[in-house]
Design a protein around this motif. Sequence first.
Motif, PDB file in Angstrom:
ATOM      1  N   LYS A 133       0.787  -1.244   0.000  1.00 60.09           N
ATOM      2  CA  LYS A 133       0.000   0.000   0.000  1.00 60.09           C
ATOM      3  C   LYS A 133       0.814   1.286   0.000  1.00 60.09           C
ATOM      4  CE  LYS A 133      -4.173  -1.932   2.093  1.00 60.09           C
ATOM      5  NZ  LYS A 133      -5.014  -1.973   3.319  1.00 60.09           N
ATOM      6  N   PHE A 146      -3.344  -7.114  -1.585  1.00 63.28           N
ATOM      7  CA  PHE A 146      -2.274  -6.128  -1.397  1.00 63.28           C
ATOM      8  C   PHE A 146      -1.314  -6.563  -0.285  1.00 63.28           C
ATOM      9  CE2 PHE A 146      -4.450  -1.953  -3.104  1.00 63.28           C
ATOM     10  CZ  PHE A 146      -4.536  -2.523  -4.359  1.00 63.28           C
ATOM     11  N   ARG A 177       0.954  11.669   0.429  1.00 70.39           N
ATOM     12  CA  ARG A 177       0.439  10.335   0.108  1.00 70.39           C
ATOM     13  C   ARG A 177       0.512   9.416   1.327  1.00 70.39           C
ATOM     14  NH1 ARG A 177       0.415   9.822  -5.724  1.00 70.39           N
ATOM     15  NH2 ARG A 177       1.344  11.700  -6.566  1.00 70.39           N
ATOM     16  N   PHE A 181      -2.325   7.479   3.508  1.00 70.19           N
ATOM     17  CA  PHE A 181      -2.251   6.066   3.909  1.00 70.19           C
ATOM     18  C   PHE A 181      -2.676   5.906   5.367  1.00 70.19           C
ATOM     19  CE2 PHE A 181       0.410   2.896   6.138  1.00 70.19           C
ATOM     20  CZ  PHE A 181       0.037   1.720   5.490  1.00 70.19           C
ATOM     21  N   ASN A 185      -4.951   3.242   7.534  1.00 66.86           N
ATOM     22  CA  ASN A 185      -4.072   2.157   7.980  1.00 66.86           C
ATOM     23  C   ASN A 185      -3.236   2.671   9.150  1.00 66.86           C
ATOM     24  OD1 ASN A 185      -4.240   0.256   5.361  1.00 66.86           O
ATOM     25  ND2 ASN A 185      -3.980   2.354   4.653  1.00 66.86           N
TER      26      ASN A 185
ATOM     27  N   ASN B  91      -7.517  10.667  -3.676  1.00 70.09           N
ATOM     28  CA  ASN B  91      -6.935   9.356  -3.911  1.00 70.09           C
ATOM     29  C   ASN B  91      -7.909   8.476  -4.714  1.00 70.09           C
ATOM     30  OD1 ASN B  91      -6.444   6.401  -3.264  1.00 70.09           O
ATOM     31  ND2 ASN B  91      -4.544   7.356  -2.537  1.00 70.09           N
ATOM     32  N   PHE B  93      -7.887   5.273  -5.397  1.00 73.35           N
ATOM     33  CA  PHE B  93      -8.247   3.992  -4.766  1.00 73.35           C
ATOM     34  C   PHE B  93      -9.357   4.189  -3.731  1.00 73.35           C
ATOM     35  CE2 PHE B  93      -3.993   3.375  -6.376  1.00 73.35           C
ATOM     36  CZ  PHE B  93      -4.029   2.103  -6.901  1.00 73.35           C
ATOM     37  N   VAL B  94      -9.236   5.264  -2.963  1.00 72.87           N
ATOM     38  CA  VAL B  94     -10.249   5.563  -1.942  1.00 72.87           C
ATOM     39  C   VAL B  94     -11.585   5.878  -2.623  1.00 72.87           C
ATOM     40  CG1 VAL B  94     -10.888   7.169  -0.092  1.00 72.87           C
ATOM     41  CG2 VAL B  94      -8.517   6.374  -0.290  1.00 72.87           C
ATOM     42  N   LEU B 132      -8.598   2.098 -13.206  1.00 74.84           N
ATOM     43  CA  LEU B 132      -7.742   3.015 -12.435  1.00 74.84           C
ATOM     44  C   LEU B 132      -6.266   2.690 -12.623  1.00 74.84           C
ATOM     45  CD1 LEU B 132      -6.588   1.294  -9.912  1.00 74.84           C
ATOM     46  CD2 LEU B 132      -8.597   2.032  -8.717  1.00 74.84           C
ATOM     47  N   ASP B 137      -1.793   7.578  -7.999  1.00 74.39           N
ATOM     48  CA  ASP B 137      -1.994   7.581  -6.551  1.00 74.39           C
ATOM     49  C   ASP B 137      -1.455   6.344  -5.863  1.00 74.39           C
ATOM     50  OD1 ASP B 137      -3.206  10.015  -6.881  1.00 74.39           O
ATOM     51  OD2 ASP B 137      -5.221   9.165  -7.013  1.00 74.39           O
ATOM     52  N   MET B 138      -1.285   6.492  -4.559  1.00 73.31           N
ATOM     53  CA  MET B 138      -0.794   5.399  -3.736  1.00 73.31           C
ATOM     54  C   MET B 138      -1.955   4.453  -3.422  1.00 73.31           C
ATOM     55  SD  MET B 138       1.714   6.097  -0.509  1.00 73.31           S
ATOM     56  CE  MET B 138       3.379   6.175  -1.131  1.00 73.31           C
ATOM     57  N   PRO B 139      -1.723   3.134  -3.501  1.00 72.30           N
ATOM     58  CA  PRO B 139      -2.818   2.164  -3.308  1.00 72.30           C
ATOM     59  C   PRO B 139      -3.147   1.934  -1.836  1.00 72.30           C
ATOM     60  CG  PRO B 139      -0.771   1.009  -3.758  1.00 72.30           C
ATOM     61  CD  PRO B 139      -0.456   2.486  -3.862  1.00 72.30           C
ATOM     62  N   ILE B 140      -3.597   2.990  -1.156  1.00 80.13           N
ATOM     63  CA  ILE B 140      -3.723   2.957   0.308  1.00 80.13           C
ATOM     64  C   ILE B 140      -4.920   2.152   0.800  1.00 80.13           C
ATOM     65  CG2 ILE B 140      -2.441   5.099   0.612  1.00 80.13           C
ATOM     66  CD1 ILE B 140      -5.054   6.597   0.853  1.00 80.13           C
ATOM     67  N   VAL B 141      -5.883   1.891  -0.081  1.00 78.53           N
ATOM     68  CA  VAL B 141      -6.943   0.908   0.219  1.00 78.53           C
ATOM     69  C   VAL B 141      -7.091   0.011  -1.011  1.00 78.53           C
ATOM     70  CG1 VAL B 141      -8.226   2.452   1.782  1.00 78.53           C
ATOM     71  CG2 VAL B 141      -8.855   2.330  -0.627  1.00 78.53           C
ATOM     72  N   CYS B 142      -7.657  -1.174  -0.800  1.00 75.50           N
ATOM     73  CA  CYS B 142      -7.782  -2.155  -1.885  1.00 75.50           C
ATOM     74  C   CYS B 142      -9.234  -2.238  -2.348  1.00 75.50           C
ATOM     75  CB  CYS B 142      -7.285  -3.513  -1.382  1.00 75.50           C
ATOM     76  SG  CYS B 142      -7.202  -4.751  -2.678  1.00 75.50           S
ATOM     77  N   PRO B 143      -9.561  -1.631  -3.483  1.00 77.25           N
ATOM     78  CA  PRO B 143     -10.954  -1.685  -3.958  1.00 77.25           C
ATOM     79  C   PRO B 143     -11.270  -3.079  -4.499  1.00 77.25           C
ATOM     80  CG  PRO B 143      -9.582  -0.557  -5.572  1.00 77.25           C
ATOM     81  CD  PRO B 143      -8.683  -0.913  -4.416  1.00 77.25           C
ATOM     82  N   PHE B 146     -10.392  -2.946 -10.131  1.00 81.03           N
ATOM     83  CA  PHE B 146      -9.727  -1.763 -10.688  1.00 81.03           C
ATOM     84  C   PHE B 146     -10.537  -1.153 -11.838  1.00 81.03           C
ATOM     85  CE2 PHE B 146      -4.926  -2.703  -9.571  1.00 81.03           C
ATOM     86  CZ  PHE B 146      -5.237  -2.651  -8.228  1.00 81.03           C
TER      87      PHE B 146
END
Lengths: 235, 235
Positions: A133, A146, A177, A181, A185, B91, B93-94, B132, B137-143, B146
Motif C-alpha cells: 500500500k 495487497f 500520500r 495512507f 491504515n 486518492n 483507490f479511496v 484506475l 496515486d498510492m494504493p492505500i486501500v484495496c478496492p 480496478f
Amino acid sequence: MKNLIIASTSTVHGSGYLDYIFEELTVLFKDAQTILFIPYARPSGISHNDYTQKAKKALSKIGKKAVGIHTFKNPVQAIKDAQAIFTGGGNTFVLVNQLYKNNLITALKETVTSGTPYLGTSAGSNICGLSLKTTNDMPIVCPPSFNTLGLVPFNINPHYLDPDTNSKHMGETRETRIKEFHNYNTPPVIGLREGSWLHVIGNSIILKGDLKARIFEHNKIPYEVNSGTQLNHIK
Amino acid sequence: MKNLIIASTSTVHGSGYLDYIFEELTVLFKDAQTILFIPYARPSGISHNDYTQKAKKALSKIGKKAVGIHTFKNPVQAIKDAQAIFTGGGNTFVLVNQLYKNNLITALKETVTSGTPYLGTSAGSNICGLSLKTTNDMPIVCPPSFNTLGLVPFNINPHYLDPDTNSKHMGETRETRIKEFHNYNTPPVIGLREGSWLHVIGNSIILKGDLKARIFEHNKIPYEVNSGTQLNHIK
C-alpha cells in the motif's frame, strides 16, 4: 535467524547496478555461491531472462552466480532450496501478482524467516513490508491481495522523495500520500531515501547508508532518524 | 447525450480551486442550479464535509449550489436525480473503493451516459476511463476491482508530467510507467497535463486548454496532440 537487506534502490545516480552496496552484499552472501534471482517485477517491462542477465552480470563482480526463478519447473522448491535470494525492483503490482500466481508468498516468507539471506531493492523491498500500500508504482495489474511478506512489522516507501519546494506541479507530495495512507491504515511507514537500506538480522533492524530515513507513525508528526539507528521498536 | 469535462487537475499553480475552468463550467452546468458533489477521494484525508465546503465555495462563484452525496440516505437515487455531478480529486483507490461500497458504479455510468452533465478533476477524471490502472496515486486501500466507469474508451493519466532531465532520482518517469502498463494492457492512455481537459459531447472528445496532450497507444511510439484535436478515433 533472519538476515535481510531491504534497499531503497538498486542503483544510485551516477554508478552501476548494485555498485554502491557490493561491500554489504559480500557479507550478506558470504556463504552462498548461487543467488536465486526473482525477476518478476520486470522494470520497463523487460523479460525475465534479460533482467536475470543484468543481475547475473552485477553479482559476478563479487564472485557470485545468479539464476532466475523463472527457469525452475517448481519455483516453490527453488525458494526452499536457495542458498540466498535477491528480488529486484520494477513494478510492485506485477511482482506481487506473480508471487501469488506461483503460490510463493508463504514459501518466501517462511524461507527468509528461517534464515536464507535475502536482498530486496525497490519493489523487492516493498514486499518485505506488511502490504504494497505504500508503493510508488502504477497499479498496472490487479493482484489478488495487497498483503505482502510482513518480514518487518511496518511498511516501506522506497525511493523516498522530499517535497520539491520549487515545483509548480499540483500532484501530491510523497509525504501527503503517506499521510493519506494513515487515514486508513495504522502501520508505521519507513521512507527510505535512495542509497539507504535496512539491515535486518534476527530481531535487529538497523538503518544503513549515508542518509537519514523519514519515519511516519500513525497519529504522530513524521521524524528523521540517522543512519545506524536501531529501528526494531517501530511497529 | 454525454456531456463531460474530464480535467487533469482542479487547480493550476498560482490560482484558486477551479478558477481556470469556470468559463467552461458555466456552459457545462448552464441548466443546473445544484451540483451533486462526490467528495469520496478525500484529498489529504479531509472529511467529506470539509471537502464539500471547498467545492461549495468555489461553485458559488458561478452561482451554483453544491451538495455532498454523503448527505443523502440513498446515494444511488441522489445520482439518478442529480441535475449535474462533480467528482473531485484526491486518492483514486479511496474514491473507487467507496463507489463500489455504495454500489454506485452502474448508477453513475448510466446517469452520465444518458446526459447528466459531469465534471471530473484528477481522481474524478481517472474514473471516467476504463480502469484506475493509470492513476498516479498510492494504493492505500484495496478496492474490489480496478475497473472504472468506461465513459471514454481509453485510460486517463491526469497530472501528466514530462521527464525531468535534470533529476538524479532513480524512480520511473511517467512515460516509463505507462510503457509498463502497455506490457499488460492494450487500451490507449491519454496523458493530460495540468490545465488540460477533455470535453466529451455525445461521440465527440476534444482536447481543451492551452497545452498539448501526450497519447500512448499500444505498440506505437507516444505522440503529442494539440489543443482542439478531436480524439474520438482513439480506442
